[in-house]
Design a protein around this motif. Sequence first.
Motif, PDB file in Angstrom:
ATOM      1  N   PRO A  22      34.985  48.990  50.580  1.00 53.23           N
ATOM      2  CA  PRO A  22      35.906  50.016  50.081  1.00 53.23           C
ATOM      3  C   PRO A  22      36.524  49.680  48.723  1.00 53.23           C
ATOM      4  CG  PRO A  22      36.398  49.487  52.370  1.00 53.23           C
ATOM      5  CD  PRO A  22      35.344  48.526  51.903  1.00 53.23           C
ATOM      6  N   GLU A  23      36.737  48.407  48.458  1.00 56.43           N
ATOM      7  CA  GLU A  23      37.337  48.005  47.177  1.00 56.43           C
ATOM      8  C   GLU A  23      36.279  47.619  46.143  1.00 56.43           C
ATOM      9  OE1 GLU A  23      40.498  48.455  46.596  1.00 56.43           O
ATOM     10  OE2 GLU A  23      40.903  49.025  48.675  1.00 56.43           O
ATOM     11  N   GLY A  24      34.980  47.715  46.505  1.00 56.44           N
ATOM     12  CA  GLY A  24      33.900  47.523  45.542  1.00 56.44           C
ATOM     13  C   GLY A  24      33.570  46.100  45.156  1.00 56.44           C
ATOM     14  N   THR A  25      33.799  45.139  46.042  1.00 56.94           N
ATOM     15  CA  THR A  25      33.544  43.733  45.693  1.00 56.94           C
ATOM     16  C   THR A  25      32.096  43.492  45.298  1.00 56.94           C
ATOM     17  OG1 THR A  25      35.342  42.987  47.114  1.00 56.94           O
ATOM     18  CG2 THR A  25      33.673  41.355  46.522  1.00 56.94           C
ATOM     19  N   SER A  26      31.143  43.919  46.113  1.00 58.51           N
ATOM     20  CA  SER A  26      29.722  43.680  45.801  1.00 58.51           C
ATOM     21  C   SER A  26      29.322  44.309  44.476  1.00 58.51           C
ATOM     22  CB  SER A  26      28.836  44.228  46.920  1.00 58.51           C
ATOM     23  OG  SER A  26      29.080  43.538  48.122  1.00 58.51           O
ATOM     24  N   GLU A  27      29.788  45.529  44.246  1.00 52.96           N
ATOM     25  CA  GLU A  27      29.455  46.221  43.008  1.00 52.96           C
ATOM     26  C   GLU A  27      30.080  45.523  41.798  1.00 52.96           C
ATOM     27  OE1 GLU A  27      30.791  47.676  45.717  1.00 52.96           O
ATOM     28  OE2 GLU A  27      29.234  49.050  46.407  1.00 52.96           O
ATOM     29  N   ALA A  28      31.301  45.060  41.937  1.00 52.71           N
ATOM     30  CA  ALA A  28      31.970  44.350  40.833  1.00 52.71           C
ATOM     31  C   ALA A  28      31.241  43.050  40.507  1.00 52.71           C
ATOM     32  CB  ALA A  28      33.430  44.072  41.190  1.00 52.71           C
ATOM     33  N   ILE A  29      30.771  42.352  41.526  1.00 49.50           N
ATOM     34  CA  ILE A  29      30.015  41.107  41.311  1.00 49.50           C
ATOM     35  C   ILE A  29      28.710  41.419  40.580  1.00 49.50           C
ATOM     36  CG2 ILE A  29      28.726  39.280  42.491  1.00 49.50           C
ATOM     37  CD1 ILE A  29      31.046  39.318  44.599  1.00 49.50           C
ATOM     38  N   ALA A  30      28.016  42.459  41.012  1.00 48.41           N
ATOM     39  CA  ALA A  30      26.755  42.836  40.364  1.00 48.41           C
ATOM     40  C   ALA A  30      26.992  43.249  38.907  1.00 48.41           C
ATOM     41  CB  ALA A  30      26.088  43.966  41.142  1.00 48.41           C
ATOM     42  N   ARG A  31      28.057  43.974  38.658  1.00 45.61           N
ATOM     43  CA  ARG A  31      28.363  44.476  37.322  1.00 45.61           C
ATOM     44  C   ARG A  31      28.790  43.338  36.377  1.00 45.61           C
ATOM     45  NH1 ARG A  31      31.235  48.181  39.080  1.00 45.61           N
ATOM     46  NH2 ARG A  31      33.224  47.122  39.028  1.00 45.61           N
ATOM     47  N   SER A  32      29.680  42.473  36.865  1.00 42.13           N
ATOM     48  CA  SER A  32      30.222  41.409  36.000  1.00 42.13           C
ATOM     49  C   SER A  32      29.335  40.172  35.959  1.00 42.13           C
ATOM     50  CB  SER A  32      31.613  41.002  36.484  1.00 42.13           C
ATOM     51  OG  SER A  32      31.528  40.307  37.721  1.00 42.13           O
ATOM     52  N   ARG A  33      28.438  40.064  36.939  1.00 41.94           N
ATOM     53  CA  ARG A  33      27.588  38.872  37.104  1.00 41.94           C
ATOM     54  C   ARG A  33      28.429  37.607  37.281  1.00 41.94           C
ATOM     55  NH1 ARG A  33      22.837  39.836  37.319  1.00 41.94           N
ATOM     56  NH2 ARG A  33      21.299  40.921  36.139  1.00 41.94           N
ATOM     57  N   GLN A  34      29.596  37.785  37.924  1.00 36.21           N
ATOM     58  CA  GLN A  34      30.483  36.662  38.230  1.00 36.21           C
ATOM     59  C   GLN A  34      30.992  36.785  39.657  1.00 36.21           C
ATOM     60  OE1 GLN A  34      33.744  36.636  35.461  1.00 36.21           O
ATOM     61  NE2 GLN A  34      32.508  35.808  33.807  1.00 36.21           N
ATOM     62  N   ILE A  35      31.083  35.642  40.319  1.00 32.37           N
ATOM     63  CA  ILE A  35      31.737  35.565  41.631  1.00 32.37           C
ATOM     64  C   ILE A  35      32.999  34.748  41.403  1.00 32.37           C
ATOM     65  CG2 ILE A  35      31.565  34.830  44.035  1.00 32.37           C
ATOM     66  CD1 ILE A  35      28.470  34.766  43.599  1.00 32.37           C
ATOM     67  N   ARG A  36      34.136  35.370  41.568  1.00 34.93           N
ATOM     68  CA  ARG A  36      35.423  34.688  41.332  1.00 34.93           C
ATOM     69  C   ARG A  36      35.787  33.924  42.601  1.00 34.93           C
ATOM     70  NH1 ARG A  36      38.695  39.832  40.201  1.00 34.93           N
ATOM     71  NH2 ARG A  36      37.493  40.307  42.048  1.00 34.93           N
ATOM     72  N   VAL A  37      35.765  32.585  42.499  1.00 32.61           N
ATOM     73  CA  VAL A  37      35.904  31.711  43.662  1.00 32.61           C
ATOM     74  C   VAL A  37      37.162  30.859  43.534  1.00 32.61           C
ATOM     75  CG1 VAL A  37      34.815  29.879  45.022  1.00 32.61           C
ATOM     76  CG2 VAL A  37      33.382  31.588  43.859  1.00 32.61           C
ATOM     77  N   GLY A  38      38.001  30.903  44.565  1.00 34.75           N
ATOM     78  CA  GLY A  38      39.162  30.035  44.633  1.00 34.75           C
ATOM     79  C   GLY A  38      38.831  28.796  45.442  1.00 34.75           C
ATOM     80  N   LEU A  39      39.196  27.635  44.938  1.00 32.03           N
ATOM     81  CA  LEU A  39      39.005  26.368  45.646  1.00 32.03           C
ATOM     82  C   LEU A  39      40.368  25.790  45.976  1.00 32.03           C
ATOM     83  CD1 LEU A  39      36.218  24.741  43.448  1.00 32.03           C
ATOM     84  CD2 LEU A  39      35.957  25.809  45.689  1.00 32.03           C
ATOM     85  N   VAL A  40      40.617  25.586  47.259  1.00 27.24           N
ATOM     86  CA  VAL A  40      41.896  25.022  47.689  1.00 27.24           C
ATOM     87  C   VAL A  40      41.931  23.550  47.318  1.00 27.24           C
ATOM     88  CG1 VAL A  40      43.336  24.478  49.679  1.00 27.24           C
ATOM     89  CG2 VAL A  40      42.212  26.709  49.519  1.00 27.24           C
ATOM     90  N   GLN A  41      43.009  23.162  46.645  1.00 22.59           N
ATOM     91  CA  GLN A  41      43.184  21.769  46.257  1.00 22.59           C
ATOM     92  C   GLN A  41      43.499  20.939  47.490  1.00 22.59           C
ATOM     93  OE1 GLN A  41      46.435  22.494  43.588  1.00 22.59           O
ATOM     94  NE2 GLN A  41      45.095  22.594  41.807  1.00 22.59           N
ATOM     95  N   GLY A  42      43.127  19.679  47.433  1.00 19.16           N
ATOM     96  CA  GLY A  42      43.446  18.799  48.550  1.00 19.16           C
ATOM     97  C   GLY A  42      42.232  18.024  49.019  1.00 19.16           C
ATOM     98  N   ASP A  43      42.321  17.526  50.227  1.00 20.03           N
ATOM     99  CA  ASP A  43      41.312  16.624  50.774  1.00 20.03           C
ATOM    100  C   ASP A  43      40.176  17.415  51.432  1.00 20.03           C
ATOM    101  OD1 ASP A  43      40.009  14.375  51.563  1.00 20.03           O
ATOM    102  OD2 ASP A  43      41.296  13.985  53.283  1.00 20.03           O
ATOM    103  N   SER A  44      39.230  17.846  50.620  1.00 19.89           N
ATOM    104  CA  SER A  44      38.089  18.597  51.135  1.00 19.89           C
ATOM    105  C   SER A  44      36.768  17.965  50.708  1.00 19.89           C
ATOM    106  CB  SER A  44      38.143  20.048  50.653  1.00 19.89           C
ATOM    107  OG  SER A  44      39.304  20.675  51.110  1.00 19.89           O
ATOM    108  N   ASP A  45      36.791  16.673  50.380  1.00 17.29           N
ATOM    109  CA  ASP A  45      35.569  16.005  49.934  1.00 17.29           C
ATOM    110  C   ASP A  45      34.444  16.128  50.958  1.00 17.29           C
ATOM    111  OD1 ASP A  45      36.717  15.292  47.564  1.00 17.29           O
ATOM    112  OD2 ASP A  45      37.151  13.232  48.161  1.00 17.29           O
ATOM    113  N   PHE A  46      34.790  16.127  52.240  1.00 11.66           N
ATOM    114  CA  PHE A  46      33.771  16.200  53.291  1.00 11.66           C
ATOM    115  C   PHE A  46      32.954  17.483  53.196  1.00 11.66           C
ATOM    116  CE2 PHE A  46      37.246  18.571  55.146  1.00 11.66           C
ATOM    117  CZ  PHE A  46      36.632  19.564  55.894  1.00 11.66           C
ATOM    118  N   ALA A  47      33.511  18.515  52.603  1.00  8.86           N
ATOM    119  CA  ALA A  47      32.856  19.822  52.553  1.00  8.86           C
ATOM    120  C   ALA A  47      32.198  20.115  51.201  1.00  8.86           C
ATOM    121  CB  ALA A  47      33.863  20.910  52.873  1.00  8.86           C
TER     122      ALA A  47
END
Length: 149
Positions: A22-47
Amino acid sequence: MKALAASLLIVLAGCGAMPRDPEGTSEAIARSRQIRVGLVQGDSDFARPAAARLLRRLAHETGARPVLRAGSTETLFKQLERGDLDLVLAPLDPKSPWMIDVTPGPPLAATGQGEARIEYYPVLRNGENRWIMQVERIARTVAESGAEQ
């Protein structure tokens, strides 16, 4: 009979592109050719290896490059809710109050046992069903390939 056929055509026309964002995420990704990704800071080395595999596969499948933004869970989830991010990668407690406000995908990796267990999730904006399905499918593959290593 004609009224039934016309009604059926109207109903089928409304079902054309299921699932939808409904908010057009897939279309926005296709149009901009960018995936805006947030990475949580902290102890996530295992992942880290699983997160990298997920982002590589998403980039390959969508033709978009990940653009990373680091921050706290609260800040990134608020940005996700507003549509400022497409995906957040985060360690998440299944009892977190955020679990009803966002859509966690299948866990990519885990560490610890029992109450000390931490799972690392791709987290998505509620309702963006096409995008959610795409990320969930890739996340399951990534999690399975990580379990085999």
